[in-house]
Design a protein around this motif. Structure first.
Motif, PDB file in Angstrom:
ATOM      1  N   GLU A 170     -13.538   5.022   6.851  1.00 45.56           N
ATOM      2  CA  GLU A 170     -14.908   4.835   6.373  1.00 45.56           C
ATOM      3  C   GLU A 170     -15.933   4.801   7.500  1.00 45.56           C
ATOM      4  N   GLY A 171     -15.501   4.656   8.743  1.00 40.74           N
ATOM      5  CA  GLY A 171     -16.442   4.585   9.856  1.00 40.74           C
ATOM      6  C   GLY A 171     -16.939   3.177  10.128  1.00 40.74           C
ATOM      7  N   VAL A 172     -16.991   2.339   9.099  1.00 38.90           N
ATOM      8  CA  VAL A 172     -17.327   0.922   9.221  1.00 38.90           C
ATOM      9  C   VAL A 172     -16.322   0.154   8.368  1.00 38.90           C
ATOM     10  N   GLN A 173     -16.249  -1.150   8.569  1.00 36.39           N
ATOM     11  CA  GLN A 173     -15.325  -1.975   7.783  1.00 36.39           C
ATOM     12  C   GLN A 173     -15.825  -2.084   6.346  1.00 36.39           C
ATOM     13  N   VAL A 174     -15.010  -1.622   5.393  1.00 32.72           N
ATOM     14  CA  VAL A 174     -15.343  -1.706   3.974  1.00 32.72           C
ATOM     15  C   VAL A 174     -14.170  -2.366   3.260  1.00 32.72           C
ATOM     16  N   TRP A 175     -14.456  -3.323   2.385  1.00 31.54           N
ATOM     17  CA  TRP A 175     -13.435  -4.047   1.639  1.00 31.54           C
ATOM     18  C   TRP A 175     -13.558  -3.740   0.152  1.00 31.54           C
ATOM     19  N   ARG A 176     -12.447  -3.407  -0.484  1.00 29.21           N
ATOM     20  CA  ARG A 176     -12.400  -3.123  -1.920  1.00 29.21           C
ATOM     21  C   ARG A 176     -11.789  -4.327  -2.645  1.00 29.21           C
ATOM     22  N   PRO A 177     -12.496  -4.896  -3.636  1.00 34.77           N
ATOM     23  CA  PRO A 177     -11.896  -5.971  -4.432  1.00 34.77           C
ATOM     24  C   PRO A 177     -10.853  -5.379  -5.384  1.00 34.77           C
ATOM     25  N   ILE A 178      -9.683  -5.991  -5.420  1.00 34.59           N
ATOM     26  CA  ILE A 178      -8.604  -5.521  -6.299  1.00 34.59           C
ATOM     27  C   ILE A 178      -7.912  -6.712  -6.945  1.00 34.59           C
ATOM     28  N   GLN A 179      -7.079  -6.431  -7.950  1.00 33.36           N
ATOM     29  CA  GLN A 179      -6.336  -7.475  -8.640  1.00 33.36           C
ATOM     30  C   GLN A 179      -4.926  -7.585  -8.063  1.00 33.36           C
ATOM     31  N   ALA A 180      -4.471  -8.829  -7.891  1.00 36.31           N
ATOM     32  CA  ALA A 180      -3.141  -9.081  -7.345  1.00 36.31           C
ATOM     33  C   ALA A 180      -2.556 -10.318  -8.018  1.00 36.31           C
ATOM     34  N   MET A 181      -1.243 -10.441  -7.924  1.00 32.37           N
ATOM     35  CA  MET A 181      -0.536 -11.593  -8.455  1.00 32.37           C
ATOM     36  C   MET A 181      -0.007 -12.405  -7.277  1.00 32.37           C
ATOM     37  N   ARG A 182      -0.271 -13.683  -7.302  1.00 30.30           N
ATOM     38  CA  ARG A 182       0.205 -14.559  -6.225  1.00 30.30           C
ATOM     39  C   ARG A 182       1.706 -14.792  -6.408  1.00 30.30           C
ATOM     40  N   LEU A 183       2.467 -14.519  -5.359  1.00 34.91           N
ATOM     41  CA  LEU A 183       3.915 -14.705  -5.390  1.00 34.91           C
ATOM     42  C   LEU A 183       4.326 -16.021  -4.741  1.00 34.91           C
ATOM     43  N   ARG A 238       1.167  -9.706  -4.655  1.00 29.59           N
ATOM     44  CA  ARG A 238       1.579  -8.346  -5.000  1.00 29.59           C
ATOM     45  C   ARG A 238       0.386  -7.641  -5.621  1.00 29.59           C
ATOM     46  N   ILE A 239       0.031  -6.487  -5.070  1.00 29.16           N
ATOM     47  CA  ILE A 239      -1.076  -5.709  -5.605  1.00 29.16           C
ATOM     48  C   ILE A 239      -0.642  -5.088  -6.925  1.00 29.16           C
ATOM     49  N   LEU A 240      -1.430  -5.328  -7.963  1.00 28.80           N
ATOM     50  CA  LEU A 240      -1.100  -4.862  -9.308  1.00 28.80           C
ATOM     51  C   LEU A 240      -1.544  -3.422  -9.534  1.00 28.80           C
ATOM     52  N   ASP A 241      -0.903  -2.773 -10.516  1.00 32.69           N
ATOM     53  CA  ASP A 241      -1.347  -1.443 -10.933  1.00 32.69           C
ATOM     54  C   ASP A 241      -2.771  -1.537 -11.451  1.00 32.69           C
ATOM     55  N   GLN A 242      -3.609  -0.622 -11.036  1.00 39.14           N
ATOM     56  CA  GLN A 242      -5.010  -0.597 -11.440  1.00 39.14           C
ATOM     57  C   GLN A 242      -5.577   0.764 -11.091  1.00 39.14           C
ATOM     58  N   PRO A 243      -6.710   1.105 -11.649  1.00 38.50           N
ATOM     59  CA  PRO A 243      -7.308   2.401 -11.313  1.00 38.50           C
ATOM     60  C   PRO A 243      -7.505   2.531  -9.802  1.00 38.50           C
ATOM     61  N   TYR A 244      -7.061   3.657  -9.257  1.00 42.18           N
ATOM     62  CA  TYR A 244      -7.158   3.903  -7.820  1.00 42.18           C
ATOM     63  C   TYR A 244      -7.232   5.407  -7.636  1.00 42.18           C
ATOM     64  N   ASP A 245      -8.403   5.905  -7.297  1.00 44.22           N
ATOM     65  CA  ASP A 245      -8.606   7.339  -7.107  1.00 44.22           C
ATOM     66  C   ASP A 245      -8.350   7.692  -5.651  1.00 44.22           C
ATOM     67  N   ARG A 246      -7.165   8.170  -5.371  1.00 45.52           N
ATOM     68  CA  ARG A 246      -6.767   8.493  -3.995  1.00 45.52           C
ATOM     69  C   ARG A 246      -7.541   9.692  -3.435  1.00 45.52           C
ATOM     70  N   GLU A 247      -8.239  10.410  -4.282  1.00 42.77           N
ATOM     71  CA  GLU A 247      -9.066  11.536  -3.823  1.00 42.77           C
ATOM     72  C   GLU A 247     -10.358  11.056  -3.158  1.00 42.77           C
ATOM     73  N   THR A 248     -10.829   9.862  -3.555  1.00 39.85           N
ATOM     74  CA  THR A 248     -12.104   9.378  -3.026  1.00 39.85           C
ATOM     75  C   THR A 248     -11.973   8.167  -2.108  1.00 39.85           C
ATOM     76  N   GLU A 249     -10.830   7.437  -2.183  1.00 39.73           N
ATOM     77  CA  GLU A 249     -10.633   6.254  -1.358  1.00 39.73           C
ATOM     78  C   GLU A 249      -9.215   6.235  -0.797  1.00 39.73           C
ATOM     79  N   SER A 250      -9.085   5.637   0.376  1.00 35.32           N
ATOM     80  CA  SER A 250      -7.767   5.424   0.977  1.00 35.32           C
ATOM     81  C   SER A 250      -7.636   3.931   1.277  1.00 35.32           C
ATOM     82  N   TRP A 251      -6.827   3.240   0.459  1.00 34.66           N
ATOM     83  CA  TRP A 251      -6.613   1.807   0.663  1.00 34.66           C
ATOM     84  C   TRP A 251      -5.583   1.596   1.758  1.00 34.66           C
ATOM     85  N   GLU A 252      -5.753   0.537   2.539  1.00 31.95           N
ATOM     86  CA  GLU A 252      -4.754   0.193   3.555  1.00 31.95           C
ATOM     87  C   GLU A 252      -3.422  -0.169   2.909  1.00 31.95           C
TER      88      GLU A 252
END
Length: 75
Positions: free
Chosen positions: A14-27, A33-47
């Motif tokens: 992204e060139g700068v630090q960008v954080w995406r809010p996502i849903q996860a389950m506390r283990l 654990r990051i839960l299944d959710q909409p994730y468009d790999r064509e427009t974003e690359s999550w760490e």
């Protein structure tokens, strides 16, 4: 059923630090654990992606403190 939590993952290339809010389950304590959710790999690359177990910690972002995924859980 376990409660879901909002955590943040870093967006890559992204060139700068960008954080995406996502849903996860506390283990355990600070492991989520990051839960299944909409994730468009064509427009974003999550760490970290759905299904990954991650270690989270509170960090200071430009919008204030957030619970951020900092690394994969190696266990």
């Amino acid at each position: 059923m376990r409660k879901t939590h909002q955590i943040y993952v870093s967006l890559q290339n992204e060139g700068v630090q960008v954080w995406r809010p996502i849903q996860a389950m506390r283990l355990h304590e600070n492991i989520y654990r990051i839960l299944d959710q909409p994730y468009d790999r064509e427009t974003e690359s999550w760490e970290f992606g759905p299904g990954d177990d991650v270690v989270c910690q509170m960090i200071e972002s430009s919008d204030g403190p957030i619970l951020a995924a900092t690394r994969k859980n190696d266990r």
